[in-house]
Design a protein around this motif. Structure first.
Motif, PDB file in Angstrom:
ATOM      1  N   TYR A   1     -56.750 -83.477  26.634  1.00 52.36           N
ATOM      2  CA  TYR A   1     -55.516 -82.981  26.018  1.00 52.36           C
ATOM      3  C   TYR A   1     -54.896 -81.950  26.943  1.00 52.36           C
ATOM      4  CZ  TYR A   1     -52.402 -80.246  23.048  1.00 52.36           C
ATOM      5  OH  TYR A   1     -51.307 -79.582  22.538  1.00 52.36           O
ATOM      6  N   LEU A   2     -53.621 -82.146  27.290  1.00 54.46           N
ATOM      7  CA  LEU A   2     -52.874 -81.177  28.084  1.00 54.46           C
ATOM      8  C   LEU A   2     -51.672 -80.753  27.267  1.00 54.46           C
ATOM      9  CD1 LEU A   2     -52.930 -83.024  31.525  1.00 54.46           C
ATOM     10  CD2 LEU A   2     -54.386 -81.145  30.819  1.00 54.46           C
ATOM     11  N   GLY A   3     -51.661 -79.477  26.841  1.00 55.12           N
ATOM     12  CA  GLY A   3     -50.637 -79.030  25.910  1.00 55.12           C
ATOM     13  C   GLY A   3     -49.821 -77.855  26.396  1.00 55.12           C
ATOM     14  N   ASP A   4     -48.705 -77.666  25.719  1.00 59.35           N
ATOM     15  CA  ASP A   4     -47.770 -76.575  25.985  1.00 59.35           C
ATOM     16  C   ASP A   4     -48.381 -75.246  25.534  1.00 59.35           C
ATOM     17  OD1 ASP A   4     -45.430 -75.162  26.555  1.00 59.35           O
ATOM     18  OD2 ASP A   4     -44.130 -76.614  25.575  1.00 59.35           O
ATOM     19  N   LEU A   5     -47.589 -74.185  25.600  1.00 58.92           N
ATOM     20  CA  LEU A   5     -48.034 -72.859  25.187  1.00 58.92           C
ATOM     21  C   LEU A   5     -48.520 -72.890  23.750  1.00 58.92           C
ATOM     22  CD1 LEU A   5     -45.041 -70.802  26.631  1.00 58.92           C
ATOM     23  CD2 LEU A   5     -47.228 -71.300  27.734  1.00 58.92           C
ATOM     24  N   ARG A   6     -49.674 -72.273  23.489  1.00 59.91           N
ATOM     25  CA  ARG A   6     -50.210 -72.309  22.131  1.00 59.91           C
ATOM     26  C   ARG A   6     -49.376 -71.481  21.156  1.00 59.91           C
ATOM     27  NH1 ARG A   6     -56.100 -70.523  23.244  1.00 59.91           N
ATOM     28  NH2 ARG A   6     -55.576 -71.352  25.299  1.00 59.91           N
ATOM     29  N   SER A   7     -48.462 -70.668  21.673  1.00 53.63           N
ATOM     30  CA  SER A   7     -47.546 -69.915  20.812  1.00 53.63           C
ATOM     31  C   SER A   7     -46.453 -70.802  20.226  1.00 53.63           C
ATOM     32  CB  SER A   7     -46.896 -68.777  21.599  1.00 53.63           C
ATOM     33  OG  SER A   7     -46.144 -69.291  22.697  1.00 53.63           O
ATOM     34  N   VAL A   8     -46.296 -72.013  20.767  1.00 50.39           N
ATOM     35  CA  VAL A   8     -45.253 -72.938  20.318  1.00 50.39           C
ATOM     36  C   VAL A   8     -45.784 -73.761  19.156  1.00 50.39           C
ATOM     37  CG1 VAL A   8     -43.773 -74.859  20.983  1.00 50.39           C
ATOM     38  CG2 VAL A   8     -44.243 -73.020  22.626  1.00 50.39           C
TER      39      VAL A   8
ATOM     40  N   ASP B   1     -51.619 -73.996  27.056  1.00 56.39           N
ATOM     41  CA  ASP B   1     -50.806 -73.008  27.763  1.00 56.39           C
ATOM     42  C   ASP B   1     -50.270 -73.521  29.096  1.00 56.39           C
ATOM     43  OD1 ASP B   1     -50.883 -71.026  25.791  1.00 56.39           O
ATOM     44  OD2 ASP B   1     -52.872 -70.379  26.456  1.00 56.39           O
ATOM     45  N   LEU B   2     -49.924 -74.802  29.126  1.00 58.61           N
ATOM     46  CA  LEU B   2     -49.260 -75.389  30.286  1.00 58.61           C
ATOM     47  C   LEU B   2     -47.783 -75.513  29.942  1.00 58.61           C
ATOM     48  CD1 LEU B   2     -51.812 -78.270  30.928  1.00 58.61           C
ATOM     49  CD2 LEU B   2     -51.776 -76.016  32.025  1.00 58.61           C
ATOM     50  N   HIS B   3     -46.921 -74.985  30.783  1.00 53.61           N
ATOM     51  CA  HIS B   3     -45.494 -75.012  30.450  1.00 53.61           C
ATOM     52  C   HIS B   3     -44.622 -75.502  31.602  1.00 53.61           C
ATOM     53  CE1 HIS B   3     -42.203 -74.168  27.807  1.00 53.61           C
ATOM     54  NE2 HIS B   3     -41.626 -73.357  28.669  1.00 53.61           N
ATOM     55  N   THR B   4     -45.248 -75.855  32.712  1.00 53.38           N
ATOM     56  CA  THR B   4     -44.497 -76.342  33.865  1.00 53.38           C
ATOM     57  C   THR B   4     -45.211 -77.552  34.460  1.00 53.38           C
ATOM     58  OG1 THR B   4     -45.682 -74.975  35.477  1.00 53.38           O
ATOM     59  CG2 THR B   4     -43.729 -73.996  34.425  1.00 53.38           C
TER      60      THR B   4
ATOM     61  N   ALA C   1     -49.432 -78.145  34.967  1.00 52.75           N
ATOM     62  CA  ALA C   1     -50.088 -79.373  34.500  1.00 52.75           C
ATOM     63  C   ALA C   1     -50.767 -80.095  35.649  1.00 52.75           C
ATOM     64  CB  ALA C   1     -49.067 -80.277  33.834  1.00 52.75           C
ATOM     65  N   GLU C   2     -50.109 -80.137  36.787  1.00 60.45           N
ATOM     66  CA  GLU C   2     -50.684 -80.805  37.957  1.00 60.45           C
ATOM     67  C   GLU C   2     -52.001 -80.154  38.359  1.00 60.45           C
ATOM     68  OE1 GLU C   2     -49.118 -82.349  42.355  1.00 60.45           O
ATOM     69  OE2 GLU C   2     -47.824 -81.121  41.075  1.00 60.45           O
ATOM     70  N   ARG C   3     -52.013 -78.818  38.375  1.00 59.10           N
ATOM     71  CA  ARG C   3     -53.251 -78.104  38.722  1.00 59.10           C
ATOM     72  C   ARG C   3     -54.339 -78.367  37.685  1.00 59.10           C
ATOM     73  NH1 ARG C   3     -49.367 -74.041  39.995  1.00 59.10           N
ATOM     74  NH2 ARG C   3     -49.752 -73.010  37.981  1.00 59.10           N
ATOM     75  N   ALA C   4     -53.960 -78.421  36.412  1.00 62.85           N
ATOM     76  CA  ALA C   4     -54.939 -78.637  35.339  1.00 62.85           C
ATOM     77  C   ALA C   4     -55.605 -80.000  35.472  1.00 62.85           C
ATOM     78  CB  ALA C   4     -54.261 -78.506  33.980  1.00 62.85           C
ATOM     79  N   VAL C   5     -54.832 -81.023  35.841  1.00 64.16           N
ATOM     80  CA  VAL C   5     -55.410 -82.360  35.999  1.00 64.16           C
ATOM     81  C   VAL C   5     -56.402 -82.379  37.163  1.00 64.16           C
ATOM     82  CG1 VAL C   5     -54.886 -84.765  36.589  1.00 64.16           C
ATOM     83  CG2 VAL C   5     -53.490 -83.549  34.907  1.00 64.16           C
TER      84      VAL C   5
ATOM     85  N   ASN D   1     -43.053 -83.284  27.889  1.00 60.75           N
ATOM     86  CA  ASN D   1     -42.588 -84.148  28.978  1.00 60.75           C
ATOM     87  C   ASN D   1     -42.810 -83.568  30.379  1.00 60.75           C
ATOM     88  OD1 ASN D   1     -40.528 -82.228  28.791  1.00 60.75           O
ATOM     89  ND2 ASN D   1     -38.942 -83.699  28.239  1.00 60.75           N
ATOM     90  N   LEU D   2     -42.621 -82.262  30.550  1.00 61.32           N
ATOM     91  CA  LEU D   2     -42.875 -81.686  31.876  1.00 61.32           C
ATOM     92  C   LEU D   2     -44.362 -81.716  32.211  1.00 61.32           C
ATOM     93  CD1 LEU D   2     -40.419 -78.627  31.904  1.00 61.32           C
ATOM     94  CD2 LEU D   2     -40.061 -80.941  32.776  1.00 61.32           C
ATOM     95  N   VAL D   3     -45.195 -81.546  31.194  1.00 62.10           N
ATOM     96  CA  VAL D   3     -46.646 -81.654  31.386  1.00 62.10           C
ATOM     97  C   VAL D   3     -46.998 -83.083  31.809  1.00 62.10           C
ATOM     98  CG1 VAL D   3     -48.880 -81.538  30.213  1.00 62.10           C
ATOM     99  CG2 VAL D   3     -47.164 -79.769  29.794  1.00 62.10           C
ATOM    100  N   THR D   4     -46.363 -84.057  31.186  1.00 58.06           N
ATOM    101  CA  THR D   4     -46.596 -85.461  31.552  1.00 58.06           C
ATOM    102  C   THR D   4     -46.250 -85.710  33.014  1.00 58.06           C
ATOM    103  OG1 THR D   4     -46.119 -86.175  29.284  1.00 58.06           O
ATOM    104  CG2 THR D   4     -45.999 -87.853  31.010  1.00 58.06           C
TER     105      THR D   4
END
Length: 337
Positions: A185-192, A221-224, A228-232, A250-253
């Motif tokens: 799972y790669l997700g956006d900021l958990r505050s969202v 907490d991936l927002h750019t 996301a690229e680094r996380a993968v 979509n940007l994470v994708t």
């Protein structure tokens, strides 16, 4: 206590009235520290510039403008929202004033304050802050307000949403149906709030099949694209990497796709993204997504504003737009073994 004045704001922020005016009018040349001080003073005092005498005013006290506060107008999702709202507004002879909050609650409030000061006829907000009670005065004054993409807190207004949890559940169910059990799972900021809903949908889908997610495969907490690229790359450096990915924005994708291509894994790792994006169908393999319909969301949000302005009344409600799974190939890749 009377209405706060520009001089009151200047006194509290310890700046000159001219500086306050420049901040309110978004003129260049003001330091970040002074912008922050003026913004804080405006919020504390509830200051609203009086622009009713300006040339923006028109018959019946209207300005022929709608203020739109979006997450990031450069993001494909936000830009489609904006364009759909603009088309509806143009049909009514009205212009859109738009700004990006970049997930900054203070910027959200500042933008709303600027638009309210310009006496916009209505407000459409994709919120970043945890409470929108600051809008109460505008709502009580009769300004129609609609929230889009994310629900409000602290106020009751019309809201245009999708079922993020159900959409994420369907996305993850797609790769589970094709034999995967180790799903990242790669997700956006958990505050969202939408990111939290999508994470829960991911968990729901795995629970449906009795799969326990590996905590090492869950990255928030991936927002750019870059994050996301680094996380993968980190995920596939693990001893036991996932065989499939659910990318929840979509940007994470896009960042994940770049990483998979760099690693030479785009044909061996399944991927389903949340949100469609331009050219997703032209990649090899095509990118499977759970697509929102930002065009329908934007048109509905704008139409609700104009119905309110025309005098219609109904109790504030949630207006839900369905998602759609689009299978293009990346989500249908089966695990190697």
């Amino acid at each position: 206590m009377g209405r706060a004045t520009l001089r009151d704001v200047a006194r509290l922020a310890a700046v000159s009235p001219k500086t306050v005016s420049r901040v309110v009018n978004r003129e260049p040349g003001v330091t970040d520290a002074k912008v922050a001080a003026v913004t804080a003073a405006i919020e504390k005092l509830g200051y609203r510039p009086n622009l009713t005498a300006s040339s923006l005013r028109r018959a019946r006290g209207r300005t022929a403008t709608i203020g739109v506060v979006l997450e990031n107008v450069a993001n494909p999702f936000s830009s489609v929202l904006h364009r759909a709202m603009e088309d509806v507004a143009r049909d009514h002879g009205v212009s859109i004033l738009a700004g990006s909050v970049d997930e900054d609650p203070a910027r959200e409030r500042a933008l709303v304050g600027i638009f309210a000061g310009r006496q916009v006829d209505g407000l459409i907000v994709a919120p970043a802050s945890s409470n929108q009670g600051y809008l109460t005065a505008e709502i009580l004054a009769g300004t129609p307000v609609v929230f889009v993409d994310r629900p409000p807190a602290g106020v009751q207004v019309d809201t245009v949403l999708i079922d993020n949890r159900a959409g994420a559940r369907e996305a993850v169910g797609q790769v589970v149906a094709h034999g995967h059990r180790a799903i990242g799972y790669l997700g956006d900021l958990r505050s969202v709030v939408t990111a939290r809903d999508r994470l829960q949908g991911y968990r729901d889908a795995l629970a449906d099949e009795g799969i326990r997610p590996d905590p090492a495969h869950v990255v928030e907490d991936l927002h750019t694209e870059e994050a996301a690229e680094r996380a993968v790359h980190r995920l596939f450096a693990l001893d036991a990497p996932p065989t499939a990915l659910f990318t929840a924005q979509n940007l994470v994708t896009i960042g994940a796709i770049r990483a998979l291509r760099t690693l030479g894994r785009q044909h061996s790792v399944a991927l389903v993204g949340f949100d469609d994006f331009p050219l997703a169908d032209l990649l090899e393999p095509g990118v499977t997504v759970v697509a929102q319909d930002p065009w329908a969301m934007g048109r509905l949000a704008a139409s609700l504003i104009f119905r309110r302005l025309a005098g219609e009344y109904w109790e504030p409600a949630i207006h839900e737009i369905p998602t759609r799974l689009i299978a293009r190939g990346s989500g249908e890749i089966r695990p190697a073994n």
